[in-house]
Design an enzyme around this catalytic site. Structure first.
Site, PDB file in Angstrom:
ATOM      1  N   GLN A  34      52.313  57.689  76.904  1.00 12.46           N
ATOM      2  CA  GLN A  34      53.087  59.074  77.413  1.00 12.46           C
ATOM      3  C   GLN A  34      53.046  59.205  78.778  1.00 12.46           C
ATOM      4  O   GLN A  34      53.528  60.058  79.388  1.00 12.46           O
ATOM      5  CB  GLN A  34      52.583  60.476  76.735  1.00 12.46           C
ATOM      6  CG  GLN A  34      52.525  60.203  75.296  1.00 12.46           C
ATOM      7  CD  GLN A  34      53.925  60.596  74.779  1.00 12.46           C
ATOM      8  OE1 GLN A  34      54.730  61.053  75.766  1.00 12.46           O
ATOM      9  NE2 GLN A  34      54.125  60.164  73.322  1.00 12.46           N
ATOM     10  N   ASP A  36      45.357  54.552  77.188  1.00 10.41           N
ATOM     11  CA  ASP A  36      46.687  54.380  76.553  1.00 10.41           C
ATOM     12  C   ASP A  36      47.857  55.236  77.223  1.00 10.41           C
ATOM     13  O   ASP A  36      47.692  56.408  77.500  1.00 10.41           O
ATOM     14  CB  ASP A  36      46.355  55.297  75.150  1.00 10.41           C
ATOM     15  CG  ASP A  36      47.718  55.715  74.446  1.00 10.41           C
ATOM     16  OD1 ASP A  36      48.613  55.513  75.046  1.00 10.41           O
ATOM     17  OD2 ASP A  36      47.566  56.261  73.311  1.00 10.41           O
ATOM     18  N   HIS A  72      45.581  60.216  70.502  1.00 10.38           N
ATOM     19  CA  HIS A  72      46.387  60.020  69.483  1.00 10.38           C
ATOM     20  C   HIS A  72      45.716  59.185  68.418  1.00 10.38           C
ATOM     21  O   HIS A  72      44.866  58.403  68.601  1.00 10.38           O
ATOM     22  CB  HIS A  72      47.496  59.049  69.954  1.00 10.38           C
ATOM     23  CG  HIS A  72      48.766  58.778  69.044  1.00 10.38           C
ATOM     24  ND1 HIS A  72      48.631  57.845  68.189  1.00 10.38           N
ATOM     25  CD2 HIS A  72      49.907  59.436  68.973  1.00 10.38           C
ATOM     26  CE1 HIS A  72      49.963  57.834  67.431  1.00 10.38           C
ATOM     27  NE2 HIS A  72      50.608  58.782  68.002  1.00 10.38           N
ATOM     28  N   LYS A  87      59.259  54.527  74.244  1.00 14.51           N
ATOM     29  CA  LYS A  87      58.988  55.970  74.951  1.00 14.51           C
ATOM     30  C   LYS A  87      59.579  55.718  76.375  1.00 14.51           C
ATOM     31  O   LYS A  87      59.334  57.001  76.919  1.00 14.51           O
ATOM     32  CB  LYS A  87      57.641  56.346  74.702  1.00 14.51           C
ATOM     33  CG  LYS A  87      57.303  56.503  73.382  1.00 14.51           C
ATOM     34  CD  LYS A  87      55.912  57.141  73.235  1.00 14.51           C
ATOM     35  CE  LYS A  87      55.171  57.161  71.622  1.00 14.51           C
ATOM     36  NZ  LYS A  87      55.667  57.908  71.003  1.00 14.51           N
TER      37      LYS A  87
END
Ligand code: PMP
Length: 408
Positions: A204, A201, A124, A227
């Site tokens: 997700q 990261d 990202h 999220k």
């Protein structure tokens, strides 16, 4: 195998009973932001209606209650990530701010001209741009870990990128654009064997699978509240205690100091407070604690297994559509179906399918370097959460066929 009571789960989400353009909402944009259960919404009411106060400094009852609830969430996050110590949990505004914190604090202290940072092509923009900004200033080199035609990182190429100047690997756990699950545990092992650090990261990953930062042996791990069924405005940076302790402060202000003096200079608070300057998003942090309790109550193994069924069903349903190409065909994927359709612009599909009540995302998903490799500047992305149903996937697939028929 663990199973979900999806009807009971849906009852926790008021928004799921609304209509869009006169049709029942089918919400398949969970990778951008997930919806919020009533337990999380109620946490805001309880806080602002019952014990709204600034934390850590007050001696009065409301300040004590707010501080206790805030610090309870830190402990909840520690458990959620299986970190050793609650002092390793820093609250930020989100994944983006967590990565910027590492870049500006750890990065400025540890990176110099000639050093190398490895960043995957799956990243990202939030795990690319902070490093580019810093590289322009400090003069280190960014090397890109390549992906193959399936959207899988090339581990042999990864191993070959290391030199004695490699200081850091920055990689996501799960790709938001393609859903690829990356072997971060193995990648951490390789990084550490070369004396490099690894920042993962996890934005997700945490909504879809149980994460154990100690098992991964991540040096840093970041995620966002919004999220994982929590609110916007709050995120987490996990960092190993010895790293955080050695890092200089990034932002200065209240809360992060021990003593301030014009004459003697300023001394800083212990971790994690050294990295939490100013009044944090108190209500949001407390509500994140509720979200993590909600997730734990449902169970991440059950959520992950259910989402795998949703992904398999949706993949199978759209595979027959003529001219449709799925991007990201890794054997290990989580939560995301990304695709393009010959002769139909992603934006047109997104706008028209919204008219049918179906929310998907279209665009570059903040992953332009990845999409460029695949020769596209936008995809359509359906992404899943615990509350999605197989029937919703059917509505999505039928709506998609209708929409494609309209635009072709
Ligand atoms: N990394 C990944 C993999 C993401 O999917 C996102 C959000 N799309 C981010 C980082 C940035 O998260 P936030 O905008 O919450 O800071």
């Amino acid at each position: 195998t663990p199973s979900l009571d999806v009807a009971a789960i849906r009852a926790d989400f008021p928004i799921l009973s609304r209509q869009v353009h006169g049709r029942p909402l089918v919400y398949l944009d969970n990778a951008a932001t997930s919806q919020t259960p009533r337990q999380v919404i109620a946490a805001f009411d309880a806080y602002y209606g019952g014990y709204n106060a600034n934390i850590h400094r007050g001696l009065h009852t409301l300040a004590d209650e707010a501080t206790a609830a805030f610090e309870d969430t830190r402990e909840a996050v520690r458990g959620f990530l299986n970190a050793t110590d609650h002092r390793e949990i820093v609250f930020t505004r989100g994944t983006t701010e967590a990565i910027n914190l590492v870049a500006n604090s750890w990065g400025r202290a540890n990176l110099r001209a000639g050093d190398e940072v490895l960043i995957s092509r799956l990243e990202h923009h939030s795990n690319i741009v902070p490093w580019q900004l810093l590289a322009a200033e400090l003069g280190f080199t960014i090397k890109v870990i390549p992906v193959d035609a399936r959207g899988v990182l090339d581990l042999d190429a990864y191993r070959a990128l290391f030199t004695e100047r490699t200081r850091l690997v920055a990689v996501n756990h799960v790709s938001n654009a393609f859903g690829t699950v990356n072997p971060v545990r193995e990648m951490a092992r390789v990084a550490h064997a070369h004396g490099a650090r690894i920042l993962v990261d996890g934005a997700q990953a945490v909504p879809h699978q149980a994460v154990d930062v100690r098992d991964i042996d991540a040096d840093f791990y970041a995620f966002s509240g919004h999220k994982v069924y929590g609110p916007t405005g709050v995120g987490v940076l996990y960092g190993k205690a010895e790293l955080l302790e050695a890092m200089p402060p990034w932002q200065g202000g209240g809360e992060m100091i021990a003593t301030v003096s014009f004459e003697a200079g300023t001394t800083f608070a212990e971790i994690p407070h050294k990295f939490e300057a100013g009044t944090p998003a108190i209500a949001e942090v407390i509500a994140l604690g509720e979200a993590l309790r909600w997730v734990a109550g449902v169970g991440l193994d059950a959520i992950g297994a259910w989402e795998a069924r949703l992904l398999a069903h949706s993949t199978q349903r759209v595979s027959g559509i003529e001219g449709l190409r799925i991007l990201g065909t890794a054997p290990d994927k989580a939560g995301v179906l990304s695709f393009v359709v010959e002769g139909a612009h992603a934006q047109d599909i997104g706008l028209l399918i919204d008219q049918l009540g179906v929310a998907i995302r279209t665009g570059h998903h903040c992953a332009q370097p990845l999409l460029a490799q695949f020769g596209v500047d936008a995809t359509c992305r359906a992404s899943f959460a615990a509350y999605n149903t197989l029937e919703e996937i059917d509505v999505f697939a039928e709506s998609l066929e209708r929409v494609i028929g309209m635009v072709r």
